[in-house]
Design a protein around this motif. Structure first.
Motif, PDB file in Angstrom:
ATOM      1  N   ASN A 126       0.907  -1.351   0.009  1.00 35.00           N
ATOM      2  CA  ASN A 126      -0.061  -0.078  -0.059  1.00 35.00           C
ATOM      3  C   ASN A 126       0.863   1.338   0.234  1.00 35.00           C
ATOM      4  N   LEU A 127       2.038   0.998   0.856  1.00 33.90           N
ATOM      5  CA  LEU A 127       2.891   2.511   0.882  1.00 33.90           C
ATOM      6  C   LEU A 127       3.254   2.510  -0.240  1.00 33.90           C
ATOM      7  N   ILE A 128       4.060   1.588  -0.892  1.00 37.11           N
ATOM      8  CA  ILE A 128       4.781   1.552  -2.444  1.00 37.11           C
ATOM      9  C   ILE A 128       3.747   2.251  -3.402  1.00 37.11           C
ATOM     10  N   ALA A 129       2.601   1.662  -3.521  1.00 35.66           N
ATOM     11  CA  ALA A 129       1.626   2.216  -4.478  1.00 35.66           C
ATOM     12  C   ALA A 129       1.222   3.712  -4.395  1.00 35.66           C
ATOM     13  N   ASN A 130       1.147   4.097  -3.012  1.00 37.04           N
ATOM     14  CA  ASN A 130       0.684   5.620  -2.744  1.00 37.04           C
ATOM     15  C   ASN A 130       1.914   6.382  -2.933  1.00 37.04           C
ATOM     16  N   PHE A 131       3.126   5.934  -2.916  1.00 37.37           N
ATOM     17  CA  PHE A 131       4.421   6.683  -3.012  1.00 37.37           C
ATOM     18  C   PHE A 131       4.593   6.708  -4.356  1.00 37.37           C
ATOM     19  N   THR A 132       4.710   5.705  -5.208  1.00 37.46           N
ATOM     20  CA  THR A 132       5.316   5.657  -6.465  1.00 37.46           C
ATOM     21  C   THR A 132       4.233   6.277  -7.325  1.00 37.46           C
ATOM     22  N   ILE A 133       2.884   5.867  -7.354  1.00 38.71           N
ATOM     23  CA  ILE A 133       1.867   6.425  -8.373  1.00 38.71           C
ATOM     24  C   ILE A 133       1.337   7.717  -7.808  1.00 38.71           C
ATOM     25  N   GLY A 134       1.064   7.888  -6.687  1.00 36.76           N
ATOM     26  CA  GLY A 134       0.645   9.305  -6.273  1.00 36.76           C
ATOM     27  C   GLY A 134      -0.756   9.647  -6.380  1.00 36.76           C
ATOM     28  N   GLY A 135      -1.369  10.533  -5.834  1.00 38.15           N
ATOM     29  CA  GLY A 135      -2.566  11.118  -6.103  1.00 38.15           C
ATOM     30  C   GLY A 135      -3.638  10.026  -5.622  1.00 38.15           C
ATOM     31  N   GLY A 136      -4.816  10.456  -6.233  1.00 38.38           N
ATOM     32  CA  GLY A 136      -6.241   9.354  -6.205  1.00 38.38           C
ATOM     33  C   GLY A 136      -5.887   8.207  -6.818  1.00 38.38           C
ATOM     34  N   ALA A 137      -4.881   8.071  -7.844  1.00 39.52           N
ATOM     35  CA  ALA A 137      -4.887   6.815  -8.512  1.00 39.52           C
ATOM     36  C   ALA A 137      -3.902   6.006  -7.477  1.00 39.52           C
ATOM     37  N   GLY A 138      -2.851   6.520  -7.046  1.00 36.07           N
ATOM     38  CA  GLY A 138      -1.967   5.590  -6.095  1.00 36.07           C
ATOM     39  C   GLY A 138      -2.875   5.090  -4.737  1.00 36.07           C
ATOM     40  N   LYS A 139      -3.676   6.219  -4.367  1.00 35.90           N
ATOM     41  CA  LYS A 139      -4.694   5.509  -3.213  1.00 35.90           C
ATOM     42  C   LYS A 139      -5.517   4.645  -3.475  1.00 35.90           C
ATOM     43  N   PHE A 140      -5.789   4.614  -4.389  1.00 39.51           N
ATOM     44  CA  PHE A 140      -6.924   3.431  -5.438  1.00 39.51           C
ATOM     45  C   PHE A 140      -6.057   2.381  -5.294  1.00 39.51           C
ATOM     46  N   ILE A 141      -4.930   2.221  -5.889  1.00 39.80           N
ATOM     47  CA  ILE A 141      -4.209   1.128  -6.518  1.00 39.80           C
ATOM     48  C   ILE A 141      -3.797   0.506  -5.015  1.00 39.80           C
ATOM     49  N   GLY A 142      -3.339   1.232  -3.918  1.00 34.99           N
ATOM     50  CA  GLY A 142      -2.871   0.860  -2.561  1.00 34.99           C
ATOM     51  C   GLY A 142      -4.124   0.055  -2.087  1.00 34.99           C
ATOM     52  N   ALA A 143      -5.143   0.894  -2.362  1.00 30.08           N
ATOM     53  CA  ALA A 143      -6.503   0.123  -1.509  1.00 30.08           C
ATOM     54  C   ALA A 143      -6.804  -1.103  -2.386  1.00 30.08           C
ATOM     55  N   ALA A 144      -6.490  -1.268  -3.514  1.00 31.31           N
ATOM     56  CA  ALA A 144      -6.841  -2.517  -4.389  1.00 31.31           C
ATOM     57  C   ALA A 144      -6.004  -3.474  -3.804  1.00 31.31           C
ATOM     58  N   VAL A 145      -4.695  -3.225  -3.539  1.00 30.55           N
ATOM     59  CA  VAL A 145      -3.381  -4.089  -3.215  1.00 30.55           C
ATOM     60  C   VAL A 145      -3.731  -4.830  -1.789  1.00 30.55           C
ATOM     61  N   PHE A 146      -4.187  -3.987  -0.795  1.00 32.42           N
ATOM     62  CA  PHE A 146      -4.050  -4.287   0.580  1.00 32.42           C
ATOM     63  C   PHE A 146      -4.914  -5.214   1.018  1.00 32.42           C
ATOM     64  N   PRO A 147      -6.100  -5.446   0.408  1.00 27.79           N
ATOM     65  CA  PRO A 147      -6.937  -6.809   0.862  1.00 27.79           C
ATOM     66  C   PRO A 147      -6.333  -8.094   0.731  1.00 27.79           C
ATOM     67  N   THR A 148      -4.973  -8.178  -0.138  1.00 28.89           N
ATOM     68  CA  THR A 148      -4.412  -9.442  -0.073  1.00 28.89           C
ATOM     69  C   THR A 148      -4.043  -9.977   1.093  1.00 28.89           C
ATOM     70  N   GLY A 149      -3.718  -9.115   2.238  1.00 27.13           N
ATOM     71  CA  GLY A 149      -3.139  -9.680   3.415  1.00 27.13           C
ATOM     72  C   GLY A 149      -4.485 -10.455   3.971  1.00 27.13           C
ATOM     73  N   LEU A 150      -5.632  -9.968   4.146  1.00 28.19           N
ATOM     74  CA  LEU A 150      -7.048 -10.629   4.720  1.00 28.19           C
ATOM     75  C   LEU A 150      -7.261 -11.987   4.002  1.00 28.19           C
ATOM     76  N   MET A 151      -6.999 -11.961   2.669  1.00 24.48           N
ATOM     77  CA  MET A 151      -7.374 -13.066   1.788  1.00 24.48           C
ATOM     78  C   MET A 151      -6.366 -14.039   2.159  1.00 24.48           C
ATOM     79  N   LEU A 152      -4.915 -13.959   2.450  1.00 23.11           N
ATOM     80  CA  LEU A 152      -4.279 -14.768   2.818  1.00 23.11           C
ATOM     81  C   LEU A 152      -4.324 -15.334   4.238  1.00 23.11           C
ATOM     82  N   VAL A 153      -4.739 -14.279   5.122  1.00 15.61           N
ATOM     83  CA  VAL A 153      -5.049 -14.985   6.495  1.00 15.61           C
ATOM     84  C   VAL A 153      -6.213 -15.758   6.369  1.00 15.61           C
ATOM     85  N   VAL A 154      -7.428 -15.497   5.577  1.00 15.97           N
ATOM     86  CA  VAL A 154      -8.602 -16.245   5.647  1.00 15.97           C
ATOM     87  C   VAL A 154      -8.436 -17.551   5.040  1.00 15.97           C
TER      88      VAL A 154
END
Length: 253
Positions: free
Chosen positions: A47-75
């Motif tokens: 999430n941090l990498i996506a926000n920093f490298t892409i930036g802006g609203g697009a970076g926040k959106f991509i970061g938010a799309a990547v983050f759920p991977t964590g809970l998918m792996l947990v479950v």
């Protein structure tokens, strides 16, 4: 053939999950918590990498799309999170788990989450993920912002976070197939990231790596107060708000 459970059936599955986890040993719960911390920390780094490298609203959106991977792996692979295990209070209210067992397991999974998060923070530091001065400064800024929330802000934001994270776990139990579980997890978790809410396990990573990168940025006592506030917020929604409402709706007839 139905590919999902009814609301009442899903609530019963949440009850069963809490009952089953109540029988886990302290060691097993801690190890599952460790793996949960590992997966969430890796997702937070993405999430941090996506926000920093892409930036802006697009970076926040991509970061938010990547983050759920964590809970998918947990479950789907195996792990536990304090935020999800809060739902076990439903089993306690139905007499399936003792209060001491529920409390012990929540403490164990919190400790495991903390250790897993710190582990990934330190290993990613050794791996050179923060070698860019600009990225390192950005990461410290994110962590500092979180730590310097007021106690009330952190509790309220933690509450909103676990409305979505715990319901993501609940939602995944409603699906009978892998694709359904992935989608059930993805959207609530994506929404929590877009909302900027506070998740105690993710923040264990953010705050730890911020401290590693700049030791003077905040004190250990400030870290502890932040973790306490977010833990309270996550608990209020994950253990009380959601389980008690859905117990009333689907288990009192």
């Amino acid at each position: 053939m139905k590919v999902y459970l009814t609301n009442k059936e899903t609530t019963e599955q949440v009850l069963l999950l809490g009952e089953n986890k109540g029988h886990y040993s302290f060691t097993k719960t801690t190890l599952l918590g460790f793996m949960g911390g590992v997966y969430i920390a890796l997702s937070a780094l993405g999430n941090l990498i996506a926000n920093f490298t892409i930036g802006g609203g697009a970076g926040k959106f991509i970061g938010a799309a990547v983050f759920p991977t964590g809970l998918m792996l947990v479950v789907l692979v195996g792990g536990s999170l304090f935020t999800g295990d809060c739902l076990g209070l439903l089993a306690f209210t139905k007499g399936k788990v003792e209060k001491t067992t529920y409390t012990r397991n929540l403490c164990a999974v919190w400790i495991g989450n903390f250790l897993g998060s710190i582990f990934i923070a330190y290993v990613s530091y050794l791996a050179g993920n923060y070698s860019s001065p600009e990225f390192s400064k950005y990461v410290v800024g994110v962590a500092e912002h979180k730590v310097h929330l007021t106690f009330t802000e952190a509790v309220a934001s933690g509450f909103l976070c676990n409305v979505l994270v715990a319901i993501g776990v609940w939602f995944a139990l409603a699906a009978k197939d892998l694709a359904g579980k992935i989608l059930a997890i993805w959207f609530p978790i994506m929404l929590f990231i877009l909302g900027g809410f506070q998740h105690v396990v993710a923040n264990m990573y953010y705050v730890s790596i911020g401290k590693i990168l700049m030791t003077t940025v905040y004190s250990p006592s400030e870290m502890a107060i932040h973790f306490l506030a977010v833990t309270i917020g996550n608990f209020l929604s994950g253990a009380l708000f959601l389980p008690l409402i859905y117990k009333k709706l689907y288990m009192n007839d």
